[in-house]
Design a protein around this motif. Sequence first.
Motif, PDB file in Angstrom:
ATOM      1  N   LEU A  73      -9.090 -17.110  17.244  1.00 42.41           N
ATOM      2  CA  LEU A  73      -8.405 -17.000  18.533  1.00 42.41           C
ATOM      3  C   LEU A  73      -8.910 -15.779  19.298  1.00 42.41           C
ATOM      4  N   GLU A  74      -9.203 -14.702  18.573  1.00 41.06           N
ATOM      5  CA  GLU A  74      -9.793 -13.536  19.222  1.00 41.06           C
ATOM      6  C   GLU A  74     -11.154 -13.879  19.815  1.00 41.06           C
ATOM      7  N   ASN A  75     -11.902 -14.757  19.128  1.00 36.49           N
ATOM      8  CA  ASN A  75     -13.204 -15.185  19.659  1.00 36.49           C
ATOM      9  C   ASN A  75     -13.040 -15.974  20.946  1.00 36.49           C
ATOM     10  N   LEU A  76     -12.000 -16.832  21.002  1.00 37.24           N
ATOM     11  CA  LEU A  76     -11.730 -17.559  22.235  1.00 37.24           C
ATOM     12  C   LEU A  76     -11.369 -16.594  23.354  1.00 37.24           C
ATOM     13  N   ASN A  77     -10.642 -15.556  23.008  1.00 41.42           N
ATOM     14  CA  ASN A  77     -10.286 -14.540  23.998  1.00 41.42           C
ATOM     15  C   ASN A  77     -11.545 -13.935  24.616  1.00 41.42           C
ATOM     16  N   LYS A  78     -12.562 -13.700  23.789  1.00 44.45           N
ATOM     17  CA  LYS A  78     -13.822 -13.159  24.292  1.00 44.45           C
ATOM     18  C   LYS A  78     -14.513 -14.146  25.231  1.00 44.45           C
ATOM     19  N   LEU A  79     -14.420 -15.447  24.908  1.00 45.30           N
ATOM     20  CA  LEU A  79     -15.032 -16.462  25.772  1.00 45.30           C
ATOM     21  C   LEU A  79     -14.364 -16.486  27.147  1.00 45.30           C
ATOM     22  N   VAL A  80     -13.059 -16.261  27.173  1.00 50.08           N
ATOM     23  CA  VAL A  80     -12.357 -16.178  28.459  1.00 50.08           C
ATOM     24  C   VAL A  80     -12.858 -14.975  29.238  1.00 50.08           C
ATOM     25  N   GLU A  81     -12.985 -13.848  28.563  1.00 54.17           N
ATOM     26  CA  GLU A  81     -13.450 -12.633  29.219  1.00 54.17           C
ATOM     27  C   GLU A  81     -14.867 -12.807  29.764  1.00 54.17           C
ATOM     28  N   GLU A  82     -15.682 -13.609  29.076  1.00 56.39           N
ATOM     29  CA  GLU A  82     -17.065 -13.854  29.511  1.00 56.39           C
ATOM     30  C   GLU A  82     -17.155 -14.946  30.575  1.00 56.39           C
ATOM     31  N   GLY A  83     -16.038 -15.594  30.884  1.00 58.07           N
ATOM     32  CA  GLY A  83     -16.033 -16.635  31.901  1.00 58.07           C
ATOM     33  C   GLY A  83     -16.495 -17.992  31.412  1.00 58.07           C
ATOM     34  N   LYS A  84     -16.667 -18.158  30.103  1.00 50.02           N
ATOM     35  CA  LYS A  84     -17.126 -19.431  29.551  1.00 50.02           C
ATOM     36  C   LYS A  84     -15.964 -20.400  29.327  1.00 50.02           C
ATOM     37  N   VAL A  85     -14.777 -19.875  29.148  1.00 47.94           N
ATOM     38  CA  VAL A  85     -13.552 -20.664  29.014  1.00 47.94           C
ATOM     39  C   VAL A  85     -12.557 -20.147  30.031  1.00 47.94           C
ATOM     40  N   LYS A  86     -11.909 -21.065  30.744  1.00 41.42           N
ATOM     41  CA  LYS A  86     -10.991 -20.650  31.800  1.00 41.42           C
ATOM     42  C   LYS A  86      -9.602 -20.347  31.252  1.00 41.42           C
ATOM     43  N   TYR A  87      -9.087 -21.228  30.396  1.00 42.91           N
ATOM     44  CA  TYR A  87      -7.751 -21.059  29.844  1.00 42.91           C
ATOM     45  C   TYR A  87      -7.760 -21.393  28.354  1.00 42.91           C
ATOM     46  N   ILE A  88      -6.736 -20.922  27.656  1.00 44.89           N
ATOM     47  CA  ILE A  88      -6.528 -21.269  26.254  1.00 44.89           C
ATOM     48  C   ILE A  88      -5.183 -21.976  26.128  1.00 44.89           C
ATOM     49  N   GLY A  89      -5.200 -23.133  25.466  1.00 45.46           N
ATOM     50  CA  GLY A  89      -3.966 -23.876  25.233  1.00 45.46           C
ATOM     51  C   GLY A  89      -3.841 -24.242  23.769  1.00 45.46           C
ATOM     52  N   LEU A  90      -2.717 -24.802  23.398  1.00 46.70           N
ATOM     53  CA  LEU A  90      -2.454 -25.223  22.025  1.00 46.70           C
ATOM     54  C   LEU A  90      -2.000 -26.667  22.007  1.00 46.70           C
ATOM     55  N   SER A  91      -2.131 -27.308  20.864  1.00 49.71           N
ATOM     56  CA  SER A  91      -1.736 -28.704  20.721  1.00 49.71           C
ATOM     57  C   SER A  91      -0.944 -28.896  19.437  1.00 49.71           C
ATOM     58  N   GLU A  92       0.273 -29.438  19.572  1.00 48.32           N
ATOM     59  CA  GLU A  92       1.096 -29.838  18.430  1.00 48.32           C
ATOM     60  C   GLU A  92       1.256 -28.717  17.397  1.00 48.32           C
ATOM     61  N   VAL A  93       1.752 -27.573  17.845  1.00 49.40           N
ATOM     62  CA  VAL A  93       2.013 -26.470  16.926  1.00 49.40           C
ATOM     63  C   VAL A  93       3.481 -26.072  17.009  1.00 49.40           C
ATOM     64  N   SER A  94       3.912 -25.236  16.097  1.00 48.59           N
ATOM     65  CA  SER A  94       5.305 -24.806  16.052  1.00 48.59           C
ATOM     66  C   SER A  94       5.567 -23.711  17.080  1.00 48.59           C
ATOM     67  N   ALA A  95       6.846 -23.453  17.318  1.00 55.97           N
ATOM     68  CA  ALA A  95       7.226 -22.399  18.255  1.00 55.97           C
ATOM     69  C   ALA A  95       6.748 -21.035  17.769  1.00 55.97           C
ATOM     70  N   SER A  96       6.801 -20.798  16.455  1.00 55.33           N
ATOM     71  CA  SER A  96       6.353 -19.505  15.928  1.00 55.33           C
ATOM     72  C   SER A  96       4.855 -19.317  16.130  1.00 55.33           C
ATOM     73  N   THR A  97       4.083 -20.405  16.002  1.00 53.49           N
ATOM     74  CA  THR A  97       2.641 -20.315  16.234  1.00 53.49           C
ATOM     75  C   THR A  97       2.350 -20.013  17.692  1.00 53.49           C
ATOM     76  N   ILE A  98       3.119 -20.617  18.584  1.00 53.89           N
ATOM     77  CA  ILE A  98       2.946 -20.331  20.017  1.00 53.89           C
ATOM     78  C   ILE A  98       3.150 -18.846  20.287  1.00 53.89           C
TER      79      ILE A  98
END
Length: 203
Positions: A73-98
């Motif tokens: 997830l930290e790696n995805l954060n870097k991709l956002v900072e580099e402009g390669k990914v616009k947003y990060i979302g989640l799919s079918e996870v628990s409230a604690s994971t969110i």
Amino acid sequence: MGMSAFYGPPKPEPDMIALILHAINYRVIFLHTSDVYGPHTTEIFVGKALKDGVRNKVEWASKFGIDYTDGKLENLNKLVEEGKVKYIGLSEVSASTIRRANDVHPITVMQLKWSLWSRDVEADIVPTCRWRLYLPTFQGENLEHNKRLYDRVNGIARKKGCTPSQLALAWVHHQGNDVSHYWNHQGRKLQPEDPSFVHKINT
């Protein structure tokens, strides 16, 4: 998903590219894929369809498996900072994971199974995403109650001049401006009224 996996044999690439462009022409602006659909097949379909300026007309989300404990997830954060990914979302996870993921990077969108028949997410996950809300969920022993509800949905749909599925999508659509419905397409030709009908059904 239905274009390349899980719902019958894979569909012909030219047909699926034409379907994607047809949907965009009818103002479908959100496309959702995953690396496991095919695998990778649906992502290829979308990539080929979004050439020649079409990409600017839509938001495209693709999902993949991730282990929240291994630093990805930290790696995805870097991709956002580099402009390669616009947003990060989640799919079918628990409230604690969110909550844990949101501590690493703001979670912009949450994909979940939420419908007239699947409302257990309203107890914990939906409140975690936006507000504190509780509505009773359906349990297996309430089959007869669900049958009566289904009859009521059919009756309302007839009065509105729509199908029960269109009414159900309209219900999801009207849960708020931060909720978006999507079709799990299985190869049927998209009709012009499909994307827009849910906007016309009065609540």
